[in-house]
Scaffold this motif. Structure first.
Motif, PDB file in Angstrom:
ATOM      1  N   PHE A   1      29.800  -9.786  17.002  1.00 30.26           N
ATOM      2  CA  PHE A   1      30.254  -8.635  17.777  1.00 30.26           C
ATOM      3  C   PHE A   1      31.663  -8.187  17.387  1.00 30.26           C
ATOM      4  O   PHE A   1      32.146  -7.189  17.907  1.00 30.26           O
ATOM      5  N   TYR A   2      32.316  -8.928  16.507  1.00 27.53           N
ATOM      6  CA  TYR A   2      33.668  -8.596  16.062  1.00 27.53           C
ATOM      7  C   TYR A   2      33.735  -8.716  14.540  1.00 27.53           C
ATOM      8  O   TYR A   2      32.959  -9.460  13.933  1.00 27.53           O
TER       9      TYR A   2
ATOM     10  N   ILE B   1      24.869  -3.015  26.910  1.00 26.23           N
ATOM     11  CA  ILE B   1      24.452  -4.425  26.973  1.00 26.23           C
ATOM     12  C   ILE B   1      25.131  -5.221  25.867  1.00 26.23           C
ATOM     13  O   ILE B   1      25.630  -6.331  26.088  1.00 26.23           O
ATOM     14  N   ARG B   2      25.179  -4.653  24.672  1.00 23.54           N
ATOM     15  CA  ARG B   2      25.829  -5.353  23.564  1.00 23.54           C
ATOM     16  C   ARG B   2      27.333  -5.505  23.817  1.00 23.54           C
ATOM     17  O   ARG B   2      27.935  -6.527  23.460  1.00 23.54           O
TER      18      ARG B   2
ATOM     19  N   ILE C   1      24.426  -2.729  13.730  1.00 22.97           N
ATOM     20  CA  ILE C   1      25.121  -3.817  14.410  1.00 22.97           C
ATOM     21  C   ILE C   1      26.365  -3.232  15.082  1.00 22.97           C
ATOM     22  O   ILE C   1      27.104  -2.468  14.467  1.00 22.97           O
ATOM     23  N   MET C   2      26.582  -3.566  16.341  1.00 20.75           N
ATOM     24  CA  MET C   2      27.744  -3.074  17.066  1.00 20.75           C
ATOM     25  C   MET C   2      28.890  -4.073  16.974  1.00 20.75           C
ATOM     26  O   MET C   2      28.692  -5.266  17.169  1.00 20.75           O
ATOM     27  N   LYS C   3      30.069  -3.570  16.660  1.00 24.11           N
ATOM     28  CA  LYS C   3      31.251  -4.426  16.568  1.00 24.11           C
ATOM     29  C   LYS C   3      32.429  -3.766  17.283  1.00 24.11           C
ATOM     30  O   LYS C   3      32.628  -2.558  17.177  1.00 24.11           O
TER      31      LYS C   3
ATOM     32  N   ALA D   1      26.098 -14.700  23.329  1.00 25.75           N
ATOM     33  CA  ALA D   1      27.300 -14.074  22.774  1.00 25.75           C
ATOM     34  C   ALA D   1      28.023 -14.995  21.810  1.00 25.75           C
ATOM     35  O   ALA D   1      28.669 -14.551  20.881  1.00 25.75           O
ATOM     36  N   GLY D   2      27.905 -16.298  22.010  1.00 28.45           N
ATOM     37  CA  GLY D   2      28.586 -17.249  21.140  1.00 28.45           C
ATOM     38  C   GLY D   2      27.847 -17.515  19.849  1.00 28.45           C
ATOM     39  O   GLY D   2      28.401 -18.067  18.915  1.00 28.45           O
TER      40      GLY D   2
END
Length: 382
Positions: free
Chosen positions: A61-62, A107-108, A140-142, A263-264
């Motif tokens: 996510f990052y 949600i993401r 992909i969302m970041k 998330a992890g």
């Protein structure tokens, strides 16, 4: 002194080759060894612990962080170069998003923020907005900017440094209290409204069923009247989208725990469709679907003109071709690795044109698979 020399040595591998944002000291750099492109940021206001934490988790996510070095009261960060569009650019080009698209992004974002909020003490982002959200070419969302993030200190009455963007920042970010998890939830509510209406809640509140109440609760002036955590918010979004049954106002802790675990974990866009998001019901559906495809393939038989069974070689080659065509269909339908956008007219706004393009590509690929299997059959039979 030796650590300073080591840091200088590590940074010397990255040579500046272009400018992303000169005002904010953001540049394109290239590694002299692997020749890959990265992004270099030089930050004057920062929390190194946040960057070190994101670096250690490797969360998808990052942006992936490769180097994080303090020098002359600045933090130099070397991070992954991301190819895609910001959510701000997508809204500007396409206009308002659908409920499904908005819910999926929200949600993401909840999952991404849960990674920060689950740290002890919690990290608060404090600047969630469309320009800080990147959607890559692989969908992909970041979250691309965590410069404003800070630790939550329970005994502090207000933020020592004011951060945030007008219209997205919660009241407590302007001296009315200390930022906490609910500060990010406020910004998320504003973002949802902007995706659905193109405007801020104070100017035009969305009329979408379900989302209107979510936005109102997220952006309540009083933090205690907002959602307590992103898990609660995500639960309500999933209810609105029909992904989860309403179970009253009581929020189950086990559900939040499962989302924190997700998330992890670093999801991999190259996983087969159904396994990319690591959501349990999607994975079960995928297992059943792929299992059915294998069963259908294995039970398929070929017969000759006289009604006799075809030789095993011909039958097996036909089965392989059939399975590959089925798999290709799944890939196209689920847009595996963003392949539909890479097709001719894949980025067109005309849905009919995109459908025809995908159908033509599917037909050509199916013929190619059949020809390949026939060629293999002849080679093996020779």
């Amino acid at each position: 002194m030796s650590s300073e020399i080591e840091n200088e040595c590590r940074l010397s591998y990255f040579k500046v080759i272009g400018t992303v944002n000169e005002k904010h000291n953001v540049y394109y750099v290239q590694n002299v060894e692997d020749k890959k492109i990265y992004v270099k940021k030089t930050l004057s206001v920062y929390n190194k612990d946040v960057y070190e934490y994101i670096k250690s988790t490797g969360s998808a996510f990052y942006p992936k962080i490769y180097e994080c070095v303090e020098k002359d009261n600045h933090l130099i960060v070397i991070e992954e170069y991301i190819n895609g569009d910001t959510l701000e650019e997508i809204i500007r080009k396409r206009g308002m998003l659908s409920e499904k698209e908005t819910g999926d992004i929200a949600i993401r974002l909840c999952r991404a923020l849960s990674l920060l909020h689950s740290h002890v003490p919690a990290f608060i982002h404090r600047d969630i907005k469309p320009s800080n959200i990147m959607i890559t070419n692989d969908n992909i969302m970041k979250i691309i900017d965590i410069n404003s993030a800070k630790e939550f200190h329970e005994n502090s009455s207000e933020d020592t440094i004011l951060f945030g963007t007008k219209n997205y920042a919660a009241p407590e970010q302007f001296g009315f209290g200390q930022s906490d998890k609910r500060t990010d939830i406020y910004a998320l509510g504003v973002l949802i409204n902007v995706c659905l209406t193109g405007q801020f809640p104070k100017d035009k509140l969305c009329t979408s069923h379900g989302f209107r109440e979510i936005v109102k609760k997220c952006t309540n002036i009083e933090p205690q009247n907002r959602y307590n955590d992103v898990g609660e918010l995500m639960n309500d979004i999933m209810v609105v989208l029909g992904m989860r049954q309403q179970s009253g106002n009581q929020y189950k802790k086990s559900f939040l725990d499962s989302q924190l675990n997700i998330a992890g974990i670093k999801p991999n866009p190259r996983f087969l469709p159904g396994f990319r998001t690591l959501i349990w019901w999607k994975m079960i559906t995928a297992v059943l679907g792929y299992g059915f495809m294998v069963w259908l393939t294995m039970t398929m038989n070929m017969t000759e003109k006289d009604g006799s069974q075809s030789p095993p070689l011909e039958t097996n080659c036909a089965r392989i071709a059939f399975f590959l065509i089925l798999l290709m269909t799944v890939f196209l339908v689920t847009d595996y690795l963003g392949m539909r956008s890479r097709l001719p007219f894949g980025k067109s706004k005309n849905n009919l044109l995109k459908f025809i393009s995908a159908a033509v590509v599917w037909f050509i690929a199916a013929i190619a698979i059949i020809v390949l299997m026939v060629a293999v059959m002849f080679v093996l039979a020779a």
